[in-house]
Design a protein around this motif. Sequence first.
Motif, PDB file in Angstrom:
ATOM      1  N   ASP A 190      -8.904 -53.348 -10.411  1.00 40.16           N
ATOM      2  CA  ASP A 190      -7.478 -53.103 -10.155  1.00 40.16           C
ATOM      3  C   ASP A 190      -7.076 -51.702 -10.614  1.00 40.16           C
ATOM      4  O   ASP A 190      -6.346 -50.988  -9.913  1.00 40.16           O
ATOM      5  CB  ASP A 190      -6.614 -54.143 -10.877  1.00 40.16           C
ATOM      6  N   LEU A 191      -7.533 -51.321 -11.800  1.00 38.27           N
ATOM      7  CA  LEU A 191      -7.176 -50.008 -12.334  1.00 38.27           C
ATOM      8  C   LEU A 191      -7.800 -48.890 -11.514  1.00 38.27           C
ATOM      9  O   LEU A 191      -7.145 -47.875 -11.221  1.00 38.27           O
ATOM     10  CB  LEU A 191      -7.618 -49.915 -13.800  1.00 38.27           C
ATOM     11  N   GLU A 244      -5.811 -48.429  -8.307  1.00 37.53           N
ATOM     12  CA  GLU A 244      -4.561 -47.693  -8.524  1.00 37.53           C
ATOM     13  C   GLU A 244      -4.833 -46.196  -8.676  1.00 37.53           C
ATOM     14  O   GLU A 244      -4.065 -45.368  -8.167  1.00 37.53           O
ATOM     15  CB  GLU A 244      -3.839 -48.234  -9.756  1.00 37.53           C
ATOM     16  N   LYS A 245      -5.899 -45.856  -9.355  1.00 41.19           N
ATOM     17  CA  LYS A 245      -6.237 -44.441  -9.528  1.00 41.19           C
ATOM     18  C   LYS A 245      -6.650 -43.807  -8.203  1.00 41.19           C
ATOM     19  O   LYS A 245      -6.295 -42.657  -7.914  1.00 41.19           O
ATOM     20  CB  LYS A 245      -7.367 -44.288 -10.561  1.00 41.19           C
ATOM     21  N   LYS A 281      -5.670 -44.638  -5.204  1.00 37.62           N
ATOM     22  CA  LYS A 281      -4.526 -44.495  -4.292  1.00 37.62           C
ATOM     23  C   LYS A 281      -3.848 -43.142  -4.454  1.00 37.62           C
ATOM     24  O   LYS A 281      -3.227 -42.637  -3.508  1.00 37.62           O
ATOM     25  CB  LYS A 281      -3.516 -45.615  -4.533  1.00 37.62           C
ATOM     26  N   LYS A 282      -3.983 -42.525  -5.618  1.00 39.59           N
ATOM     27  CA  LYS A 282      -3.363 -41.228  -5.865  1.00 39.59           C
ATOM     28  C   LYS A 282      -4.008 -40.116  -5.029  1.00 39.59           C
ATOM     29  O   LYS A 282      -3.421 -39.049  -4.875  1.00 39.59           O
ATOM     30  CB  LYS A 282      -3.452 -40.879  -7.349  1.00 39.59           C
ATOM     31  N   ARG A 330      -7.966 -53.302  -1.364  1.00 39.81           N
ATOM     32  CA  ARG A 330      -8.465 -54.067  -2.518  1.00 39.81           C
ATOM     33  C   ARG A 330      -8.810 -55.480  -2.060  1.00 39.81           C
ATOM     34  O   ARG A 330      -7.984 -56.167  -1.433  1.00 39.81           O
ATOM     35  CB  ARG A 330      -7.386 -54.097  -3.600  1.00 39.81           C
TER      36      ARG A 330
END
Length: 243
Positions: free
Chosen positions: A91-92, A95-96, A98-99, A106
Amino acid sequence: MMYKETNTRSIAKGFSWRFFATSVTVIIVYLFFGRLDLAIAAGVIETISKVLLYYAHERIWQRILWGKKKIEPFNLWFTGLPLSGKSTIADLVFEKLKKYHIPIERIDSKDIRDLIPDIGYSRDDRNRHMHRIGHLIKTLQNNSISTVASFVSPYRESRKAIRKMVKNNVVVYVKANIETCKARDYKGVYAKALRGELQNFSGVNDVYEEPIRAEITIDTDTMETEEAAELIVRYLKKNYIKI
């Protein structure tokens, strides 16, 4: 390129640049000739001509492939014992990533089993299930979409099948001591498996075959989640994203 420059964006960029550039032109003309009307006229003419030229220049370069490098889709495959920390780290990482504005999805085992609740847990059932996931990832990759997938995937043959089916497969083995996983058992699933209420439970009454060749190994007994995520992102930036 993952994003196409729209006409509206190109025009906005042109006007933004010309506002600053024209202001400088007006000042220079006024300083040389001392005539405000001449300075403003020069600025207006320059603005109109340069905006049109800038727009044409941007459209031409948009069609030229030289200098552009396509980001090939990749698949991050997180594997490990139940409650080893796969989903949390995945998950983390997601999120990273996506930047970086790359098309990415996912996929987590829980979400898939919620959609298809009648999937069994026998070796044959799990191997068939992994083939379904492999086809899903392959379809996404055909549309230039990368994936971050987290599944226990306890058997080597199913992980081998995934590697053959998809492009740029990166196996992330999330390693954790079985006692550590039991200590994280907020769901009570290990306790149920130990009581015999759950069968084919990896690490208790079914095997978990550790990856022989994983691109990345994360030991969650010694490595924090943030540190693990950064390590994985650095690997991707070096080998696939290259930004």
